[in-house]
Every structure is written in structure tokens, then in C-alpha cells.
Design a protein around this motif. Structure first.
Motif, PDB file in Angstrom:
ATOM      1  N   LEU A  68       0.810  -1.163  -0.043  1.00 24.95           N
ATOM      2  CA  LEU A  68       0.033  -0.066   0.145  1.00 24.95           C
ATOM      3  C   LEU A  68       0.811   1.342  -0.091  1.00 24.95           C
ATOM      4  CD1 LEU A  68      -2.604  -0.616   2.834  1.00 24.95           C
ATOM      5  CD2 LEU A  68      -3.207  -0.606   0.502  1.00 24.95           C
ATOM      6  N   VAL A  69       0.407   2.196  -0.669  1.00 24.67           N
ATOM      7  CA  VAL A  69       1.263   3.609  -0.701  1.00 24.67           C
ATOM      8  C   VAL A  69      -0.050   4.503  -0.310  1.00 24.67           C
ATOM      9  CG1 VAL A  69       2.231   5.490  -2.025  1.00 24.67           C
ATOM     10  CG2 VAL A  69       2.929   2.872  -2.326  1.00 24.67           C
ATOM     11  N   ARG A  70       0.357   5.239   0.862  1.00 24.20           N
ATOM     12  CA  ARG A  70      -0.564   6.223   1.058  1.00 24.20           C
ATOM     13  C   ARG A  70       0.167   7.724   1.188  1.00 24.20           C
ATOM     14  NH1 ARG A  70      -2.966   3.964   5.984  1.00 24.20           N
ATOM     15  NH2 ARG A  70      -4.721   3.367   4.692  1.00 24.20           N
ATOM     16  N   ILE A  71      -0.519   8.500   0.484  1.00 22.91           N
ATOM     17  CA  ILE A  71      -0.051   9.870   0.402  1.00 22.91           C
ATOM     18  C   ILE A  71      -1.134  10.693   1.118  1.00 22.91           C
ATOM     19  CG2 ILE A  71       0.364  11.815  -1.523  1.00 22.91           C
ATOM     20  CD1 ILE A  71       0.725   9.544  -3.513  1.00 22.91           C
ATOM     21  N   ASP A  72      -0.625  11.467   1.992  1.00 22.19           N
ATOM     22  CA  ASP A  72      -1.369  12.432   2.819  1.00 22.19           C
ATOM     23  C   ASP A  72      -1.951  13.505   1.836  1.00 22.19           C
ATOM     24  OD1 ASP A  72      -2.230  13.579   5.643  1.00 22.19           O
ATOM     25  OD2 ASP A  72      -1.083  15.352   4.650  1.00 22.19           O
ATOM     26  N   SER A  73      -3.075  14.076   2.091  1.00 25.99           N
ATOM     27  CA  SER A  73      -3.607  15.209   0.898  1.00 25.99           C
ATOM     28  C   SER A  73      -2.842  16.340   1.177  1.00 25.99           C
ATOM     29  CB  SER A  73      -5.229  15.498   1.471  1.00 25.99           C
ATOM     30  OG  SER A  73      -5.266  15.984   2.888  1.00 25.99           O
ATOM     31  N   ILE A  74      -2.488  16.857   2.579  1.00 25.53           N
ATOM     32  CA  ILE A  74      -1.408  17.867   2.418  1.00 25.53           C
ATOM     33  C   ILE A  74      -0.355  17.849   1.584  1.00 25.53           C
ATOM     34  CG2 ILE A  74      -0.014  19.444   4.080  1.00 25.53           C
ATOM     35  CD1 ILE A  74      -2.256  18.879   6.346  1.00 25.53           C
ATOM     36  N   GLU A  75       0.215  16.660   1.638  1.00 24.88           N
ATOM     37  CA  GLU A  75       1.579  16.379   0.968  1.00 24.88           C
ATOM     38  C   GLU A  75       1.248  16.369  -0.321  1.00 24.88           C
ATOM     39  OE1 GLU A  75       3.734  12.899   1.976  1.00 24.88           O
ATOM     40  OE2 GLU A  75       3.565  13.416   4.313  1.00 24.88           O
ATOM     41  N   LEU A  76      -0.190  15.908  -0.895  1.00 22.59           N
ATOM     42  CA  LEU A  76      -0.411  16.019  -2.300  1.00 22.59           C
ATOM     43  C   LEU A  76      -0.669  17.357  -2.687  1.00 22.59           C
ATOM     44  CD1 LEU A  76      -1.136  14.062  -4.841  1.00 22.59           C
ATOM     45  CD2 LEU A  76      -3.395  13.706  -3.763  1.00 22.59           C
ATOM     46  N   GLN A  77      -1.316  18.046  -2.023  1.00 30.07           N
ATOM     47  CA  GLN A  77      -1.485  19.493  -2.487  1.00 30.07           C
ATOM     48  C   GLN A  77      -0.366  20.033  -2.773  1.00 30.07           C
ATOM     49  OE1 GLN A  77      -4.516  20.779   0.607  1.00 30.07           O
ATOM     50  NE2 GLN A  77      -5.955  20.288  -0.620  1.00 30.07           N
ATOM     51  N   SER A  78       0.657  20.003  -1.673  1.00 31.09           N
ATOM     52  CA  SER A  78       1.861  20.628  -1.891  1.00 31.09           C
ATOM     53  C   SER A  78       2.698  20.006  -2.974  1.00 31.09           C
ATOM     54  CB  SER A  78       2.793  20.477  -0.667  1.00 31.09           C
ATOM     55  OG  SER A  78       4.219  20.798  -1.003  1.00 31.09           O
ATOM     56  N   ALA A  79       2.788  18.989  -3.420  1.00 32.71           N
ATOM     57  CA  ALA A  79       3.124  18.473  -4.697  1.00 32.71           C
ATOM     58  C   ALA A  79       2.506  18.762  -5.886  1.00 32.71           C
ATOM     59  CB  ALA A  79       3.022  16.865  -4.669  1.00 32.71           C
ATOM     60  N   MET A  80       1.207  18.758  -5.971  1.00 27.22           N
ATOM     61  CA  MET A  80       0.280  19.491  -6.936  1.00 27.22           C
ATOM     62  C   MET A  80       0.686  20.914  -7.457  1.00 27.22           C
ATOM     63  SD  MET A  80      -3.573  17.586  -6.727  1.00 27.22           S
ATOM     64  CE  MET A  80      -3.894  18.767  -5.478  1.00 27.22           C
ATOM     65  N   ARG A  81       0.888  21.714  -6.417  1.00 25.18           N
ATOM     66  CA  ARG A  81       1.209  23.030  -6.577  1.00 25.18           C
ATOM     67  C   ARG A  81       2.798  23.189  -7.445  1.00 25.18           C
ATOM     68  NH1 ARG A  81       0.373  23.948  -1.082  1.00 25.18           N
ATOM     69  NH2 ARG A  81      -1.968  23.904  -0.752  1.00 25.18           N
ATOM     70  N   ARG A  82       3.661  22.218  -6.801  1.00 21.35           N
ATOM     71  CA  ARG A  82       4.946  22.163  -7.618  1.00 21.35           C
ATOM     72  C   ARG A  82       4.658  21.876  -8.896  1.00 21.35           C
ATOM     73  NH1 ARG A  82       6.306  19.254  -2.811  1.00 21.35           N
ATOM     74  NH2 ARG A  82       6.515  17.365  -3.905  1.00 21.35           N
ATOM     75  N   TRP A  83       3.972  20.725  -9.219  1.00 22.00           N
ATOM     76  CA  TRP A  83       3.768  20.234 -10.558  1.00 22.00           C
ATOM     77  C   TRP A  83       3.250  21.448 -11.431  1.00 22.00           C
ATOM     78  CZ3 TRP A  83       1.007  15.345  -8.302  1.00 22.00           C
ATOM     79  CH2 TRP A  83       2.092  14.489  -7.603  1.00 22.00           C
ATOM     80  N   GLN A  84       1.837  21.930 -10.946  1.00 26.62           N
ATOM     81  CA  GLN A  84       1.443  22.855 -11.663  1.00 26.62           C
ATOM     82  C   GLN A  84       2.592  24.091 -11.794  1.00 26.62           C
ATOM     83  OE1 GLN A  84      -1.552  23.499 -12.920  1.00 26.62           O
ATOM     84  NE2 GLN A  84      -2.637  21.922 -11.670  1.00 26.62           N
ATOM     85  N   MET A  85       3.206  24.705 -11.018  1.00 27.25           N
ATOM     86  CA  MET A  85       4.118  25.605 -11.228  1.00 27.25           C
ATOM     87  C   MET A  85       5.336  25.171 -12.331  1.00 27.25           C
ATOM     88  SD  MET A  85       4.738  27.538  -7.695  1.00 27.25           S
ATOM     89  CE  MET A  85       6.114  26.440  -7.068  1.00 27.25           C
ATOM     90  N   GLU A  86       5.688  23.747 -12.258  1.00 33.75           N
ATOM     91  CA  GLU A  86       6.731  23.691 -13.237  1.00 33.75           C
ATOM     92  C   GLU A  86       5.934  23.342 -14.686  1.00 33.75           C
ATOM     93  OE1 GLU A  86      10.048  22.032 -14.971  1.00 33.75           O
ATOM     94  OE2 GLU A  86      10.077  22.746 -12.856  1.00 33.75           O
ATOM     95  N   ARG A  87       4.848  22.997 -14.888  1.00 31.52           N
ATOM     96  CA  ARG A  87       4.107  23.083 -15.934  1.00 31.52           C
ATOM     97  C   ARG A  87       3.916  24.298 -16.377  1.00 31.52           C
ATOM     98  NH1 ARG A  87      -1.928  22.528 -16.377  1.00 31.52           N
ATOM     99  NH2 ARG A  87      -2.312  22.978 -18.454  1.00 31.52           N
ATOM    100  N   SER A  88       3.641  25.288 -15.626  1.00 33.17           N
ATOM    101  CA  SER A  88       3.590  26.751 -16.203  1.00 33.17           C
ATOM    102  C   SER A  88       4.835  27.241 -16.711  1.00 33.17           C
ATOM    103  CB  SER A  88       2.923  27.648 -14.974  1.00 33.17           C
ATOM    104  OG  SER A  88       1.522  27.219 -14.691  1.00 33.17           O
TER     105      SER A  88
END
Length: 112
Positions: A68-88
Motif C-alpha cells: 500500500l502507498v498512502r499519500i497524505d492530502s497536504i503532501e499531495l496538495q503541496s506536490a500538485m502546486r509544485r507540478w502546476q508551477m513546473e508545468r507553467s
């Protein structure tokens, strides 16, 4: 239906163990290989009642046959912000490169 943070549109698991994250508009954000076996399920665990897309889940769990791999929502949101910034940044760089190439073509055309 998975209740995910508003900025995350889709999470896809592959038979190779890779998990791909996409934005709500379908753009690929990130891909990560968590385990060497097929992703069997992707689950979210949400707190409280009346959960909506405005209230992200507590965690995202990726289920494999033997892990099982569990990703905390706060960590996921932080990662999504980084991914979105990189994509931009990539999109801005690509549009700048296209603009520079167009400008070079005009200069070459004038010299001829």
C-alpha cells in the motif's frame, strides 16, 4: 468516484506500478513509480460528512497486491502546486522559444 483536491482531475494506475496524475483539464502533471507490480485500486479516505471537491480527502491510497502507498492530502496538495508551477514554467519557456524562432525567421527573411 474519487473525491480529490480541486486541482487534481484524475489519478491513473498502470500495470507496471506507475501512477499518473492529471489536472482537471486533462494535462499530465506528474508520473511516479511507487512499486513494481500492477496498481489494483486507487482509493481516497475522506473525513466528515458532506465532503465535496472543496474539501480534499485525508489521503490517497494506492493499492498493490503486496503493498500500500498512502499519500497524505497536504503532501499531495503541496506536490500538485509544485507540478502546476513546473508545468507553467515549461509552457512559458515553450511559448518564448516559439516567439524567438518566429522573430529569427522574420530577420532571416528580411536579410534575403
Amino acid at each position: 468516484r474519487l473525491l480529490l483536491p480541486r486541482d487534481l482531475g484524475l489519478v491513473v494506475g498502470t500495470s507496471s506500478g506507475r501512477v499518473r496524475f492529471f489536472s482537471p483539464d486533462g494535462h499530465w502533471l506528474h508520473s511516479q513509480h511507487f512499486h513494481n507490480s500492477k496498481v489494483q485500486h486507487i482509493r481516497t479516505r475522506c473525513a466528515g460528512s458532506g465532503v465535496s471537491y472543496d474539501h480534499p480527502c485525508e489521503d490517497l491510497t494506492i493499492v498493490y497486491a503486496d503493498a500500500l502507498v498512502r499519500i497524505d492530502s497536504i503532501e499531495l496538495q503541496s506536490a500538485m502546486r509544485r507540478w502546476q508551477m513546473e508545468r507553467s514554467r515549461v509552457e512559458v519557456k515553450a511559448s518564448e522559444d516559439v516567439g524567438e524562432r518566429a522573430g529569427e525567421g522574420e530577420r532571416v527573411g528580411r536579410q534575403a
